[in-house]
Structure formats: structure tokens, C-alpha cells
Scaffold this motif. Structure first.
Motif, PDB file in Angstrom:
ATOM      1  N   GLY A 218      20.660  59.915   9.173  1.00 59.82           N
ATOM      2  CA  GLY A 218      20.917  59.359   7.777  1.00 59.82           C
ATOM      3  C   GLY A 218      21.895  58.815   7.291  1.00 59.82           C
ATOM      4  N   THR A 221      21.189  55.019   7.301  1.00 67.48           N
ATOM      5  CA  THR A 221      19.785  54.331   6.771  1.00 67.48           C
ATOM      6  C   THR A 221      20.118  53.281   6.003  1.00 67.48           C
ATOM      7  OG1 THR A 221      18.876  56.597   6.788  1.00 67.48           O
ATOM      8  CG2 THR A 221      17.942  55.006   5.076  1.00 67.48           C
ATOM      9  N   TYR A 240      15.613  54.518  -1.614  1.00 71.28           N
ATOM     10  CA  TYR A 240      15.608  55.586  -0.552  1.00 71.28           C
ATOM     11  C   TYR A 240      16.234  56.888  -1.493  1.00 71.28           C
ATOM     12  CZ  TYR A 240      16.899  58.206   3.758  1.00 71.28           C
ATOM     13  OH  TYR A 240      17.136  59.293   4.598  1.00 71.28           O
TER      14      TYR A 240
END
Length: 398
Positions: A218, A221, A240
């Protein structure tokens, strides 16, 4: 406080393109700041917080930690380069590490067993709300006030939260006797004995650690969506962040509610129910990485990724908590957080950054995609741990 905790923690990731450009960071330097430079201190302090909370009181430990992480989140806004930002992150980590071992046990001590997975799912909604919130802060406030002032703002909000949490009432350990309060060594020995003797406890603990390999991805990302998938920075953060808030809440709270309901209504084991959900989501994680940017398949994979990210907390932590005696609950949570942060969020994240740097140096296309896909595959090993997780003796007796 869990929401604030994760907004503060993930601001570095959500502002990754801006921070890397302003401070002239390489990919591996950013991976160290976002990953191991944070998580190794977080890991050690999570264990220490669990041990200390069982001795002097959970609210005291949490209040001290919340004040620390809030002050140093604000201080991150003053960073001028790699070393100054790296120096701030361990203090943020040390403070944030106090939250989960204390708060989960405060909540579980007041929650009936039949709805504990639901309670943990609701608490761990703080992850999607916080992670998603950090990306929305980057997408909305970032262009207006800049990344530094966003860090200042979140530090101030954290101080207000610290004052509020300091007023929570909780039972304090009785220091008039010693028999009820074993030493830290005794607690660690007791935890190890429980892990060796109880396969259900052991497998659920291994599963939650392995699932965090997907969380380790993460931190990258935003960089991946921009570099490999062709998204504009603001659009990537907004998309996101919105997905994380909406679907992360559904994954966290929904998995707890559903597994509790299946357990109460049909006697379906929580580990089995979670296994079925994670197996259904796993193929979409691969589609998420390999689908073309903005395609329906890639967007569906993003949705699955967020649910996968958050669904394991309620069921896994309720299983682990049920298998432990009261005096080991905070300690066990601290140990799990230590292993999660050293092995996955820290160690694996650093390997992803190094691998991406190496691929980019060789001119290989999609130099973020392949290391991130490797992290996803590691996380899927958590399903194997759940598959071999035996049912509890009380469930079998029914």
C-alpha cells in the motif's frame, strides 16, 4: 483515534510523488522512510506497549503514545531531506504503536463474545477510513496548502484527540498484589507456550501476519498508479482514497458482521467463512496488478484489493483473543504487531522498493507492478494458514 492514526501514518504514502520530488528521494530511500524506518520501531513499541499496558493501565499508555505521534507528525512537515524525514518517522511509529494493543483490549473487555468479530471489524474500520482519508487529504487539501501544512494540520487534530482519549475510563491493574501481574518474561513465556499448544491460535496468528503482505504494497500504490498505470497524481489519490473509505469500511465491518452471523446462525467457523471470502478475492488481486490502467477489470481488482486489505481483522483478532487467557491478550496483540511490522510492512516493503529500483535501472517496464504482485502472492499464503486452522473445542462441542 484509529482513523487519525492511519491518516498520519499514510500521509507519506499519499503524498509520495510530491515528497520524493521535493526531497530528491530515490525509490529505495522512500521505501525505507515509508516502510522499515517506521515499522521496526513500531514493531518493538507494539510489543512494549502490550506488556506495559498489562502492568500500568491501557489508557495511560495510549495517551502517552497519541501525544507523541501527533507532535512528530507535525514535525515531519519540517523535513528538508532524506535524513531529517527519516529521523522523525521512528517517533511517529513509537507513538502509533501504542494504539492497537491498548484500544482493542479496552473494547474487547466490554464486548460480549458473540459479537466480538463485529466489534473488532468496527474498530478496524479506522484503517480504511484513515488510509482513504489520507489520500483524500492529498487530493483535496494538498493542492491548496501543500503537503507540509497537511502534516501540521493532522498533528494539531491528533493533540485534540489525545486530550479526549485521556479521559476514557478503564480498569487499572491492581498493583497491591504480584500474583495477578506476572513479569514481562512470564508473559512472553506464557504466550510462547500457548502458541505451541494451540494450533488454532497459532494458525490464526500466522494468517493475519501473512495477510499484511498486501498492506506492505500500500505504501507504493500512489507511485504505482502514476508510474505504471498512467493516472494523474490527484486523480489516483482521489480514486483510491474514495474506494478505500467506501469499500474498506464494508470489508472491515461487513466481514465481522457476516462471520459473527454465520457463526451464531449456522455454526460456521469464523476461520472457514473468512477463508471463502479471501479465496474469492484472490484472483481479482492479480487482475488489479495486470489489468490496463483504468480498465473495468483493473477497477474491479482495486475494489477487491481494498476489501482484501481490511476483511481479515475482525475474524482473525476475535479468534486470537478467544484462545488466550486475559493476562496475555494485550501482550499477544503486541507480539503480532511486532511480527507484522518487521516481516511485512517493514522488511517486505523495503524489498519491494529495492526490487523496483533494480528493475527501473535495467529499463524494465512496469517496474513497480512485478514487485507489488509478488507481495500480493505472499499475502495469499494467509489463506493456506486459515485452511489448516482447526475449529475451537467449544464450537466442535456444539
Amino acid at each position: 483515534m484509529h482513523v487519525i492514526n492511519h491518516v498520519d501514518r499514510h500521509l507519506v504514502a499519499s503524498f509520495a510523488p510530491q515528497i520524493m520530488a521535493d526531497l530528491a528521494l530515490s525509490r529505495s530511500e522512500f521505501a525505507l522512510i515509508a516502510g522499515l524506518g517506521f515499522s521496526i520501531v513500531y514493531a518493538a513499541n507494539a510489543l512494549g506497549a502490550g506488556l506495559l499496558a498489562d502492568r500500568i493501565g491501557r489508557v495511560r499508555v495510549l495517551t502517552a503514545g497519541a501525544g507523541t505521534w501527533s507532535l512528530f507528525t507535525a514535525a515531519c512537515g519540517l523535513a528538508t531531506g532524506f535524513w531529517s524525514l527519516l529521523a522523525m518517522r521512528p517517533f511517529v511509529a513509537a507513538g502509533e504503536a501504542t494504539l492497537v494493543p491498548t484500544a482493542t483490549n479496552i473494547l474487547l473487555s466490554r464486548t460480549p463474545e458473540r459479537v466480538r468479530a463485529t466489534a473488532m471489524g468496527l474498530f478496524f474500520m479506522g484503517i480504511p477510513l484513515g488510509v482513504g482519508g489520507s489520500y483524500l487529504v492529498a487530493a483535496t487539501l494538498g493542492p491548496a496548502i501543500g503537503w507540509r501544512y497537511c502534516f501540521f494540520l493532522m498533528g494539531a487534530i491528533g493533540i485534540i484527540g489525545t486530550l479526549a482519549v485521556s479521559r476514557v475510563r478503564d480498569e487499572r491493574p491492581d498493583r497491591t498484589t504480584t500474583t495477578d501481574h506476572p513479569s514481562s518474561t512470564d508473559r512472553l513465556t506464557g504466550w510462547w507456550a500457548a502458541m505451541c499448544a494451540n494450533a488454532r491460535l497459532r494458525n490464526a496468528s500466522i494468517a493475519i501476519i501473512l495477510f499484511h503482505a498486501h498492506m506492505a504494497t500500500g505504501a507504493f500504490t500512489q507511485l504505482w498508479l502514476v508510474a505504471d498505470k498512467g493516472f494523474a497524481s490527484d486523480r489516483a489519490a482521489s480514486l483510491y482514497g474514495t474506494f478505500f473509505i467506501l469499500l474498506g469500511v464494508a470489508g472491515s465491518a461487513g466481514s465481522g458482521l457476516i462471520t459473527d452471523w454465520l457463526h451464531q446462525r449456522w455454526r460456521i467457523d469464523r476461520a472457514r467463512a473468512l477463508t471463502m471470502l479471501m479465496l474469492a478475492l484472490a484472483p481479482l488481486l492479480i487482475a488489479y496488478r495486470l489489468g490496463s490502467g483504468g480498465s473495468p477489470l483493473m477497477i474491479a481488482g482495486m475494489a477487491a484489493s481494498v476489501i482484501y486489505f481490511t476483511a481479515a481483522y475482525g475474524p482473525c483478532f476475535s479468534i486470537i483473543e478467544k484462545e488466550l487467557p486475559a493476562e496475555l491478550k494485550a501482550t499477544a496483540t503486541g507480539i503480532n504487531m511486532l511480527l507484522i511490522n518487521i516481516l511485512m510492512i517493514g522488511g517486505l516493503a523495503l524489498l519491494i522498493g529495492l526490487a523496483s529500483d533494480a528493475l527501473a535501472a535495467r529499463g524494465i517496464a512496469h517496474s513497480w507492478t512485478w514487485p507489488l504482485l509478488g507481495g500480493d502472492i505472499i499475502s495469499m499464503l494467509g489463506v493456506a494458514a486459515l485452511l489448516s486452522c482447526p475449529r475451537s473445542a467449544t464450537d466442535c462441542s456444539r
